[in-house]
Design an enzyme around this catalytic site. Sequence first.
Site, PDB file in Angstrom:
ATOM      1  N   GLU A 169     -12.160  -2.605 -12.535  1.00  0.00           N
ATOM      2  CA  GLU A 169     -11.078  -3.393 -11.959  1.00  0.00           C
ATOM      3  C   GLU A 169     -11.128  -4.811 -12.514  1.00  0.00           C
ATOM      4  OE1 GLU A 169      -9.605  -1.793  -7.963  1.00  0.00           O
ATOM      5  OE2 GLU A 169     -11.303  -3.051  -7.536  1.00  0.00           O
ATOM      6  N   HIS A 191     -17.054  -4.581  -4.769  1.00  0.00           N
ATOM      7  CA  HIS A 191     -15.654  -4.973  -5.013  1.00  0.00           C
ATOM      8  C   HIS A 191     -15.605  -6.482  -5.264  1.00  0.00           C
ATOM      9  CE1 HIS A 191     -11.415  -5.719  -4.446  1.00  0.00           C
ATOM     10  NE2 HIS A 191     -11.219  -4.421  -4.638  1.00  0.00           N
TER      11      HIS A 191
HETATM   12  P1  PGA Z   1      -4.343  -3.744  -5.865  1.00  0.00           P
HETATM   13  O1  PGA Z   1      -5.879  -3.776  -5.450  1.00  0.00           O
HETATM   14  O2  PGA Z   1      -4.002  -2.304  -6.213  1.00  0.00           O
HETATM   15  O3  PGA Z   1      -3.609  -4.255  -4.710  1.00  0.00           O
HETATM   16  O4  PGA Z   1      -4.217  -4.637  -7.090  1.00  0.00           O
HETATM   17  C1  PGA Z   1      -6.821  -2.967  -6.098  1.00  0.00           C
HETATM   18  C2  PGA Z   1      -8.208  -3.233  -5.558  1.00  0.00           C
HETATM   19  O5  PGA Z   1      -8.569  -4.400  -5.385  1.00  0.00           O
HETATM   20  O6  PGA Z   1      -8.970  -2.297  -5.271  1.00  0.00           O
END
Ligand code: PGA
Length: 260
Positions: A167, A97
């Site tokens: 992401e 992440h």
């Molecule tokens: P968010 O986070 O939905 O609050 O933008 C997503 C993540 O970092 O997994």
Amino acid sequence: MPKIHLIANWKAHPGTVSEARRLALDACDAITRSRSIELVLAVPHPFLSAVAEVLGKKRGIVLAAQDVSAYEEGAHTGSVTASMLKSIGVQEVIVGHSERRSNGLTDEGVSARVHKLLKRGLTVVICVGEKARDMYGNYLKAIESQVLAALKNAPKSAARKLVIAYEPLWAIGEDAISSDTPEGFREVAIYIRKVLSAQFGPTAAVKIPVLYGGSVNSKNAEQFLREGHASGLLIGRASLKSKDFNDIIAGAERVGKERV
Ligand code: PGA
């Protein structure tokens, strides 16, 4: 049709174990009638056992951790290993992440974690994403290199245990500029699948779920699934608000029924 993979990433929330139990119970209620969703709760390490108890043998909900050590058991103070997680019922683990990467996690560290998890038969959710978009498409190269580094020397058999979560960093969290668009996600997902296909072959690659994450909410979730053809979603903030999360689940259920 494979189930829609929805991951609730609680991050460093909630503050107490009783609140964690409550969130897990709410998730159980929300998923009761779903046939099209695999719901994954990515829980802070100290709450994993309590949430495992709440989930019991409930089908359709998977317990996940948000990170794992790159080491086996040994003299590694503060580390939580893949076998420890497996022994308390964790089936899936998020790796790489951006919030871990920004705390010093390197591509090599991601790859070491991936190998430890695969060795124990756990499913690995590999997060990738660029810091910024550019008009020349260089961001795609950055994503490709994260995928390749994470999967370096991974055997062909690993494909069955992989999930990729795209992401983009600019779309995550309170400071997000905005979410990506379903079209933007779709282009990246096609690119990621090409990279996976080169490593695992097209038949295996097409079965690896590619999720979207970054400011997913009850208003855009369905669009990412329907127009973006996302295999699922990785949800941060909205997974902590039961009403929003229930709406996301309901939207995913609608899309799931259409996909059958
Ligand atoms: P968010 O986070 O939905 O609050 O933008 C997503 C993540 O970092 O997994």
